[in-house]
Design a protein around this motif. Structure first.
Motif, mmCIF file in Angstrom:
data_model
loop_
_atom_site.group_PDB
_atom_site.id
_atom_site.type_symbol
_atom_site.label_atom_id
_atom_site.label_comp_id
_atom_site.label_asym_id
_atom_site.label_seq_id
_atom_site.Cartn_x
_atom_site.Cartn_y
_atom_site.Cartn_z
ATOM 1 N N PHE A 4 37.853 47.268 32.885
ATOM 2 C CA PHE A 4 38.616 47.667 34.487
ATOM 3 C C PHE A 4 39.658 48.239 34.164
ATOM 4 O O PHE A 4 40.553 48.628 33.251
ATOM 5 C CB PHE A 4 39.112 46.771 35.235
ATOM 6 N N PRO A 5 38.856 49.838 34.883
ATOM 7 C CA PRO A 5 39.983 50.850 35.206
ATOM 8 C C PRO A 5 41.347 50.843 35.237
ATOM 9 O O PRO A 5 41.996 51.760 35.938
ATOM 10 C CB PRO A 5 39.676 51.888 35.091
ATOM 11 N N TYR A 6 41.768 49.567 35.876
ATOM 12 C CA TYR A 6 43.422 49.015 36.043
ATOM 13 C C TYR A 6 43.628 47.864 35.142
ATOM 14 O O TYR A 6 43.268 47.603 34.817
ATOM 15 C CB TYR A 6 42.975 48.281 38.128
ATOM 16 N N LYS A 7 45.013 47.858 36.195
ATOM 17 C CA LYS A 7 46.023 46.240 35.627
ATOM 18 C C LYS A 7 44.959 45.074 36.969
ATOM 19 O O LYS A 7 45.929 46.053 37.579
ATOM 20 C CB LYS A 7 46.752 46.871 35.375
ATOM 21 N N ILE A 8 45.343 44.470 36.471
ATOM 22 C CA ILE A 8 44.450 43.380 37.330
ATOM 23 C C ILE A 8 45.780 42.791 36.835
ATOM 24 O O ILE A 8 46.744 42.188 36.360
ATOM 25 C CB ILE A 8 44.170 42.008 37.262
ATOM 26 N N GLU A 68 47.346 49.735 39.381
ATOM 27 C CA GLU A 68 47.232 47.710 39.922
ATOM 28 C C GLU A 68 46.190 47.755 41.158
ATOM 29 O O GLU A 68 45.868 48.348 42.243
ATOM 30 C CB GLU A 68 48.431 47.334 39.939
ATOM 31 N N ILE A 69 45.582 46.405 40.315
ATOM 32 C CA ILE A 69 44.912 45.735 41.345
ATOM 33 C C ILE A 69 45.032 43.986 41.326
ATOM 34 O O ILE A 69 45.503 44.019 40.888
ATOM 35 C CB ILE A 69 43.099 45.788 41.448
ATOM 36 N N LEU A 70 45.607 44.008 42.392
ATOM 37 C CA LEU A 70 45.936 42.684 42.785
ATOM 38 C C LEU A 70 45.145 41.119 43.577
ATOM 39 O O LEU A 70 44.589 42.464 44.646
ATOM 40 C CB LEU A 70 47.492 42.521 44.419
ATOM 41 N N ILE A 71 45.199 39.807 42.712
ATOM 42 C CA ILE A 71 43.691 39.532 43.363
ATOM 43 C C ILE A 71 45.225 38.289 44.107
ATOM 44 O O ILE A 71 45.604 37.567 43.281
ATOM 45 C CB ILE A 71 43.493 38.953 42.195
ATOM 46 N N THR A 72 44.548 38.215 45.086
ATOM 47 C CA THR A 72 45.457 37.571 46.244
ATOM 48 C C THR A 72 43.814 36.175 46.714
ATOM 49 O O THR A 72 42.659 36.379 46.630
ATOM 50 C CB THR A 72 46.233 37.426 47.165
ATOM 51 N N VAL A 107 33.457 23.882 51.221
ATOM 52 C CA VAL A 107 34.375 24.185 50.287
ATOM 53 C C VAL A 107 34.211 25.844 50.821
ATOM 54 O O VAL A 107 33.343 26.599 49.718
ATOM 55 C CB VAL A 107 34.933 23.907 48.967
ATOM 56 N N ILE A 108 35.682 25.699 51.315
ATOM 57 C CA ILE A 108 34.890 28.127 51.668
ATOM 58 C C ILE A 108 36.977 28.731 51.386
ATOM 59 O O ILE A 108 37.434 28.135 50.689
ATOM 60 C CB ILE A 108 35.430 27.819 53.271
ATOM 61 N N THR A 109 36.037 29.924 49.800
ATOM 62 C CA THR A 109 37.607 30.312 48.917
ATOM 63 C C THR A 109 37.776 32.012 49.642
ATOM 64 O O THR A 109 36.185 32.170 49.995
ATOM 65 C CB THR A 109 37.224 30.130 47.598
ATOM 66 N N SER A 110 38.436 32.336 49.969
ATOM 67 C CA SER A 110 38.811 33.610 49.885
ATOM 68 C C SER A 110 38.814 33.994 49.627
ATOM 69 O O SER A 110 40.168 34.031 48.339
ATOM 70 C CB SER A 110 38.944 34.696 51.241
ATOM 71 N N ILE A 111 38.698 35.797 48.604
ATOM 72 C CA ILE A 111 39.336 36.207 47.752
ATOM 73 C C ILE A 111 40.110 37.835 48.414
ATOM 74 O O ILE A 111 38.654 38.226 48.967
ATOM 75 C CB ILE A 111 39.234 36.600 46.620
ATOM 76 N N CYS A 112 40.967 38.296 48.184
ATOM 77 C CA CYS A 112 41.553 39.756 48.483
ATOM 78 C C CYS A 112 42.365 40.786 47.150
ATOM 79 O O CYS A 112 43.053 40.127 46.151
ATOM 80 C CB CYS A 112 42.758 39.640 49.413
ATOM 81 N N LEU A 113 41.197 41.686 47.606
ATOM 82 C CA LEU A 113 41.402 42.893 46.254
ATOM 83 C C LEU A 113 42.313 43.317 46.910
ATOM 84 O O LEU A 113 41.448 44.537 47.775
ATOM 85 C CB LEU A 113 40.417 43.236 45.511
ATOM 86 N N THR A 114 43.791 43.970 46.404
ATOM 87 C CA THR A 114 44.509 44.816 47.147
ATOM 88 C C THR A 114 44.952 45.545 45.741
ATOM 89 O O THR A 114 45.446 45.766 44.598
ATOM 90 C CB THR A 114 46.009 44.463 47.673
ATOM 91 N N SER A 115 44.670 47.129 46.008
ATOM 92 C CA SER A 115 45.740 48.731 45.452
ATOM 93 C C SER A 115 46.061 49.050 46.891
ATOM 94 O O SER A 115 46.586 48.572 47.739
ATOM 95 C CB SER A 115 44.850 49.371 45.303
ATOM 96 N N TYR A 184 34.062 38.607 39.726
ATOM 97 C CA TYR A 184 33.639 40.082 38.825
ATOM 98 C C TYR A 184 33.024 41.276 40.293
ATOM 99 O O TYR A 184 33.644 41.781 39.847
ATOM 100 C CB TYR A 184 33.335 39.037 37.875
ATOM 101 N N THR A 185 31.776 41.182 40.279
ATOM 102 C CA THR A 185 30.922 41.452 40.732
ATOM 103 C C THR A 185 32.177 42.346 42.307
ATOM 104 O O THR A 185 31.918 43.428 42.145
ATOM 105 C CB THR A 185 30.069 41.184 42.088
ATOM 106 N N SER A 186 33.034 41.885 42.558
ATOM 107 C CA SER A 186 34.048 42.667 43.524
ATOM 108 C C SER A 186 35.076 43.427 42.754
ATOM 109 O O SER A 186 35.160 44.311 43.249
ATOM 110 C CB SER A 186 35.106 41.482 44.826
ATOM 111 N N LEU A 187 35.256 42.952 41.525
ATOM 112 C CA LEU A 187 36.235 43.767 41.217
ATOM 113 C C LEU A 187 35.261 44.896 40.615
ATOM 114 O O LEU A 187 35.827 46.270 40.479
ATOM 115 C CB LEU A 187 36.622 43.005 39.648
ATOM 116 N N GLU A 188 34.306 44.512 40.160
ATOM 117 C CA GLU A 188 32.892 46.235 39.230
ATOM 118 C C GLU A 188 33.103 47.020 40.852
ATOM 119 O O GLU A 188 33.459 48.426 40.724
ATOM 120 C CB GLU A 188 31.945 45.301 39.213
ATOM 121 N N GLU A 189 32.660 46.543 41.431
ATOM 122 C CA GLU A 189 32.906 47.908 43.457
ATOM 123 C C GLU A 189 34.475 48.588 43.060
ATOM 124 O O GLU A 189 33.723 49.431 43.856
ATOM 125 C CB GLU A 189 32.246 46.419 44.221
ATOM 126 N N PHE A 190 35.524 47.251 43.683
ATOM 127 C CA PHE A 190 36.445 47.502 43.782
ATOM 128 C C PHE A 190 36.591 49.210 42.807
ATOM 129 O O PHE A 190 37.455 50.488 43.459
ATOM 130 C CB PHE A 190 37.041 47.126 43.735
#
Length: 194
Positions: A4-8, A68-72, A107-115, A184-190
């Motif tokens: 990915f062209p970002y630092k994760i 940079e992309i932050l994953i929480t 079971v519910i999980t949320s992923i937040c991608l932040t730049s 993975y799909t969300s990172l690709e789209e992001f």
């Protein structure tokens, strides 16, 4: 390995979430900040995990660099119109597992991608069905595995998952704490959107 062209940046101390990123062959760095995980009592289901995943990103907002992309993320177990988070002690863990016995929970999980330019939040939900659990099975699991760092007081990949889970509908990895395909799909789209 996909580059990915970002630092994760992964803002999680969870060894399971770290292992998932390693398994996905995504290079990443761990950065941790203390956040009090409190949410408004009016929130339900993914509203809770969305709120907490976004909350965990807030301390990082001013320091993220443009590459940079932050994953929480956050995970809850949803049962009887209430969220089961991480148990505070043995008694609470026992009570949680007793309430899951013989029933279906979500079971519910949320992923937040932040730049430093945008933020995207996604969630996933898996239905998990438990057989009736004997008290000695619950006691053995809690004494042997001490699952106090896990939402709902259990890890599906551990002994309890082997003996209790009769069926799941949805992502198995989501129940472990991170819906890997959605991440993975969300990172690709992001990264494609820039």
């Amino acid at each position: 390995m996909i580059n990915f062209p970002y630092k994760i940046i992964l803002a999680s101390a969870s060894p399971r979430r770290q292992d998932f990123l390693k398994a996905l062959e995504i290079p990443f760095e761990i950065r941790l900040k203390e956040v009090e995980e409190v949410f408004p009592p009016t929130l339900k289901r993914e509203e809770i995990t969305n709120f907490l995943a976004i909350l965990k990103a807030e301390p990082f907002l001013k320091e993220l660099k443009k590459d940079e992309i932050l994953i929480t993320s956050d995970t809850i177990v949803w049962l009887d119109n209430a969220a089961l988070g991480k148990p505070k002690n043995y008694h609470e863990a026992f009570s949680m597992l007793k309430s899951l016995s013989g029933r279906m929970h979500e079971v519910i999980t949320s992923i937040c991608l932040t730049s430093n330019r945008k933020q995207v939040i996604k969630h996933d939900m898996t239905k998990v069905y438990f057989k009736e659990l004997k008290e000695e099975e619950i006691k053995f699991y809690l004494e042997s595995f001490k699952p106090y760092d896990k939402a709902g007081s259990y890890g599906i990949q551990e002994w309890i998952g082997l003996i209790a889970v009769t069926k799941i509908e949805g992502s198995y990895f989501n129940v472990m704490g991170l819906p890997t395909e959605k991440l993975y799909t969300s990172l690709e789209e992001f990264t494609a959107e820039g």
